[in-house]
Design a protein around this motif. Structure first.
Motif, PDB file in Angstrom:
ATOM      1  N   GLY A   1      -4.981   2.186  -2.172  1.00 24.31           N
ATOM      2  CA  GLY A   1      -3.675   2.829  -2.143  1.00 24.31           C
ATOM      3  C   GLY A   1      -2.633   2.093  -2.963  1.00 24.31           C
ATOM      4  N   ILE A   2      -2.769   0.777  -3.082  1.00 29.69           N
ATOM      5  CA  ILE A   2      -1.786   0.028  -3.875  1.00 29.69           C
ATOM      6  C   ILE A   2      -1.971   0.335  -5.354  1.00 29.69           C
ATOM      7  N   VAL A   3      -3.200   0.609  -5.768  1.00 26.10           N
ATOM      8  CA  VAL A   3      -3.451   1.001  -7.155  1.00 26.10           C
ATOM      9  C   VAL A   3      -2.865   2.388  -7.408  1.00 26.10           C
ATOM     10  N   GLN A   4      -3.055   3.290  -6.456  1.00 24.06           N
ATOM     11  CA  GLN A   4      -2.464   4.622  -6.583  1.00 24.06           C
ATOM     12  C   GLN A   4      -0.946   4.541  -6.673  1.00 24.06           C
ATOM     13  N   MET A   5      -0.347   3.691  -5.861  1.00 21.57           N
ATOM     14  CA  MET A   5       1.105   3.520  -5.896  1.00 21.57           C
ATOM     15  C   MET A   5       1.555   2.963  -7.238  1.00 21.57           C
ATOM     16  N   ALA A   6       0.783   2.033  -7.786  1.00 24.06           N
ATOM     17  CA  ALA A   6       1.145   1.419  -9.065  1.00 24.06           C
ATOM     18  C   ALA A   6       1.240   2.466 -10.167  1.00 24.06           C
ATOM     19  N   TYR A   7       0.274   3.370 -10.207  1.00 26.32           N
ATOM     20  CA  TYR A   7       0.290   4.411 -11.231  1.00 26.32           C
ATOM     21  C   TYR A   7       1.336   5.476 -10.923  1.00 26.32           C
ATOM     22  N   TYR A   8       1.559   5.739  -9.663  1.00 26.10           N
ATOM     23  CA  TYR A   8       2.581   6.711  -9.265  1.00 26.10           C
ATOM     24  C   TYR A   8       3.973   6.223  -9.667  1.00 26.10           C
ATOM     25  N   LEU A   9       4.244   4.936  -9.476  1.00 29.25           N
ATOM     26  CA  LEU A   9       5.572   4.396  -9.765  1.00 29.25           C
ATOM     27  C   LEU A   9       5.857   4.344 -11.261  1.00 29.25           C
ATOM     28  N   GLY A  10       4.842   4.110 -12.072  1.00 35.37           N
ATOM     29  CA  GLY A  10       4.984   4.222 -13.518  1.00 35.37           C
ATOM     30  C   GLY A  10       5.357   2.971 -14.272  1.00 35.37           C
ATOM     31  N   ASN A  11       6.116   2.036 -13.680  1.00 41.59           N
ATOM     32  CA  ASN A  11       6.523   0.828 -14.403  1.00 41.59           C
ATOM     33  C   ASN A  11       5.814  -0.429 -13.922  1.00 41.59           C
ATOM     34  N   VAL A  12       4.760  -0.258 -13.130  1.00 40.82           N
ATOM     35  CA  VAL A  12       3.971  -1.406 -12.674  1.00 40.82           C
ATOM     36  C   VAL A  12       2.991  -1.800 -13.773  1.00 40.82           C
ATOM     37  N   ARG A  13       2.968  -3.081 -14.103  1.00 38.28           N
ATOM     38  CA  ARG A  13       2.067  -3.566 -15.144  1.00 38.28           C
ATOM     39  C   ARG A  13       1.084  -4.609 -14.635  1.00 38.28           C
ATOM     40  N   GLN A  14       1.258  -5.051 -13.388  1.00 39.48           N
ATOM     41  CA  GLN A  14       0.336  -6.049 -12.834  1.00 39.48           C
ATOM     42  C   GLN A  14       0.324  -5.953 -11.317  1.00 39.48           C
ATOM     43  N   ILE A  15      -0.856  -6.198 -10.737  1.00 44.30           N
ATOM     44  CA  ILE A  15      -1.014  -6.231  -9.285  1.00 44.30           C
ATOM     45  C   ILE A  15      -1.636  -7.569  -8.912  1.00 44.30           C
TER      46      ILE A  15
ATOM     47  N   LYS B   1      13.821   0.634 -17.651  1.00 42.23           N
ATOM     48  CA  LYS B   1      12.586   0.319 -18.392  1.00 42.23           C
ATOM     49  C   LYS B   1      12.152  -1.132 -18.183  1.00 42.23           C
ATOM     50  N   ILE B   2      12.270  -1.576 -16.941  1.00 40.06           N
ATOM     51  CA  ILE B   2      11.854  -2.936 -16.584  1.00 40.06           C
ATOM     52  C   ILE B   2      10.449  -2.884 -15.998  1.00 40.06           C
ATOM     53  N   PRO B   3       9.469  -3.509 -16.640  1.00 42.14           N
ATOM     54  CA  PRO B   3       8.124  -3.558 -16.075  1.00 42.14           C
ATOM     55  C   PRO B   3       8.097  -4.521 -14.895  1.00 42.14           C
ATOM     56  N   ILE B   4       7.304  -4.221 -13.895  1.00 41.57           N
ATOM     57  CA  ILE B   4       7.247  -5.084 -12.717  1.00 41.57           C
ATOM     58  C   ILE B   4       5.799  -5.405 -12.349  1.00 41.57           C
ATOM     59  N   GLY B   5       5.665  -6.420 -11.518  1.00 42.25           N
ATOM     60  CA  GLY B   5       4.390  -6.714 -10.888  1.00 42.25           C
ATOM     61  C   GLY B   5       4.501  -6.402  -9.412  1.00 42.25           C
ATOM     62  N   LEU B   6       3.402  -5.972  -8.805  1.00 42.71           N
ATOM     63  CA  LEU B   6       3.361  -5.758  -7.359  1.00 42.71           C
ATOM     64  C   LEU B   6       2.590  -6.888  -6.711  1.00 42.71           C
ATOM     65  N   THR B   7       3.121  -7.410  -5.628  1.00 36.77           N
ATOM     66  CA  THR B   7       2.409  -8.400  -4.826  1.00 36.77           C
ATOM     67  C   THR B   7       2.027  -7.745  -3.510  1.00 36.77           C
ATOM     68  N   CYS B   8       0.736  -7.714  -3.224  1.00 37.31           N
ATOM     69  CA  CYS B   8       0.211  -7.033  -2.040  1.00 37.31           C
ATOM     70  C   CYS B   8      -0.435  -8.057  -1.113  1.00 37.31           C
ATOM     71  N   VAL B   9       0.128  -8.224   0.072  1.00 34.84           N
ATOM     72  CA  VAL B   9      -0.463  -9.127   1.065  1.00 34.84           C
ATOM     73  C   VAL B   9      -1.627  -8.406   1.745  1.00 34.84           C
TER      74      VAL B   9
ATOM     75  N   GLY C   1       0.826  -1.203   0.000  1.00 36.29           N
ATOM     76  CA  GLY C   1       0.000   0.000   0.000  1.00 36.29           C
ATOM     77  C   GLY C   1       0.857   1.248   0.000  1.00 36.29           C
ATOM     78  N   ARG C   2       0.215   2.369   0.250  1.00 39.13           N
ATOM     79  CA  ARG C   2       0.946   3.630   0.368  1.00 39.13           C
ATOM     80  C   ARG C   2       1.903   3.537   1.562  1.00 39.13           C
ATOM     81  N   PRO C   3       2.954   4.368   1.609  1.00 33.16           N
ATOM     82  CA  PRO C   3       3.991   4.217   2.634  1.00 33.16           C
ATOM     83  C   PRO C   3       3.516   4.031   4.080  1.00 33.16           C
ATOM     84  N   PRO C   4       2.580   4.820   4.599  1.00 36.20           N
ATOM     85  CA  PRO C   4       2.191   4.597   5.999  1.00 36.20           C
ATOM     86  C   PRO C   4       1.605   3.199   6.237  1.00 36.20           C
ATOM     87  N   VAL C   5       0.819   2.719   5.280  1.00 40.67           N
ATOM     88  CA  VAL C   5       0.221   1.382   5.413  1.00 40.67           C
ATOM     89  C   VAL C   5       1.286   0.314   5.238  1.00 40.67           C
ATOM     90  N   ASN C   6       2.100   0.462   4.212  1.00 41.05           N
ATOM     91  CA  ASN C   6       3.148  -0.522   3.947  1.00 41.05           C
ATOM     92  C   ASN C   6       4.112  -0.637   5.129  1.00 41.05           C
TER      93      ASN C   6
END
Length: 346
Positions: A167-181, A148-156, A116-121
């Motif tokens: 917040g994890i979706v917001q982080m994904a778009y903020y980071l820019g190279n996330v392509r999967q959650i 230019k490496i695309p990544i996936g985020l794993t959220c417990v 999630g966003r930093p305070p939650v994470n």
């Protein structure tokens, strides 16, 4: 002893040691020593010798603590011509420019753990030295983005962060190279026994909110981010994956190798003697592998009898284990994404 059947999912736990101390870590009791190169190569040969495609994932603990083993295995796979899809699951805090360049050059897919966003994470994922886990992870993701490496985020997902999941979706778009959650619901093993699963109602609501937010942000940015659970449903319905096919352990097709060379049916079952299948020197015991798969299949009978199975794809045995039935929050997540899929008119 011989491998039974073909290994489709090989997970190398390169070390049980980690520079983080996550509140829910189910691997906290895994062997802490680092996996020797010869053990890693022996495990890789065990999966590769059949000539069939397989996933090879580096995990831990934190696998970047043992980057030299990652290099040795990757180059061994390439030299042997094994048809492996190589993946790395990391907290990214130890990422460097050199490591990022290597991952890109060798086409290693990268998954990063972020809740999630930093305070939650930071409330769930803590560094052992007391520093912010979010700051270190985001720095690592930035280095990957620079290559230019695309990544996936794993959220417990636990009851502590479920209501903040958008917040994890917001982080994904903020980071820019996330392509999967991908959402990984709490497994009540290791440190996870001290936490509580989210309620089914909260999980369903959170999944709906996350998907709706992603749709909004895609319209605003033009960036499409996949949800792992939704993609699994697409594959099942299209016939590209069999129903319940995601549980390799049920079919005897997963080998989770600990740093001391022991092979278990699944990462969450490491250390449980009932699911010890063998070791990298002697291979997987045919009968033990078969019996472990049958036990898992019987334990998941409720899934097999569920009318939603053909779309949802079934649950995870290790989340149901010790729960006196099924993990209702997992059913809620799967069925929510199934409804989303069906609402798309496909």
């Amino acid at each position: 002893m011989t491998a039974y059947p073909v290994i489709r999912n090989l997970i190398l736990s390169l070390t049980g040691t980690c520079n983080y101390a996550c509140a829910y870590c189910y691997a906290a009791c895994h062997p802490e020593e680092r996996m020797p190169v010869d053990t890693a190569l022996k495990a890789t040969d065990m999966a590769g010798k059949n000539g069939q495609p397989f996933i090879l994932q580096f995990t831990g603990g934190e696998p970047l603590l043992v980057f030299s083993v990652i290099q040795a295995v990757t180059e061994h796979v390439e030299a042997k011509g094994y048809p492996a899809i190589i993946q790395l699951q990391t907290n990214a805090s130890l990422m460097t420019d050199g490591i990022a360049e290597y991952l890109k050059h060798h086409k290693i897919a990268v998954g990063v753990s972020l809740d999630g966003r930093p305070p939650v994470n930071d409330s769930l994922r803590k560094m052992k030295n007391g520093n912010s886990a979010s700051e270190a992870t985001i720095r690592g993701i930035r280095l990957l983005a620079a290559q230019k490496i695309p990544i996936g985020l794993t959220c417990v997902v636990t009851d502590a962060n479920v209501k903040a999941l958008p917040g994890i979706v917001q982080m994904a778009y903020y980071l820019g190279n996330v392509r999967q959650i991908g959402f990984d619901l709490l497994r009540c093993q290791g440190r996870g026994t001290a936490l509580h699963p989210a309620t089914p109602q909260d999980v369903a609501k959170a999944m709906e909110q996350c998907y709706a937010l992603a749709q909004q942000l895609e319209k605003a940015t033009g960036i499409h981010i996949l949800f792992s659970q939704l993609e699994k449903i697409r594959k099942i319905v299209s016939g590209k994956a069999c129903s319940f096919g995601q549980c390799y352990a049920m079919h005897g097709e997963e080998a989770y190798v600990t740093s001391d060379g022991k092979i278990y049916a699944c990462s969450s079952l490491a250390g449980n003697p009932a699911f010890l299948l063998g070791n990298v020197w002697n291979g997987m015991d045919t009968e033990r592998t078969k019996q472990a798969g049958l036990f898992i299949a019987e334990a998941m009978r409720a899934c097999k009898e569920c009318p939603h199975l053909s779309v949802c794809g079934g649950g995870c045995f290790t989340r149901w284990q010790g729960r006196n039935g099924k993990a209702e929050e997992e059913c809620a997540m799967q069925q929510t994404f199934a409804k989303i899929y069906l609402s798309q008119g496909v």
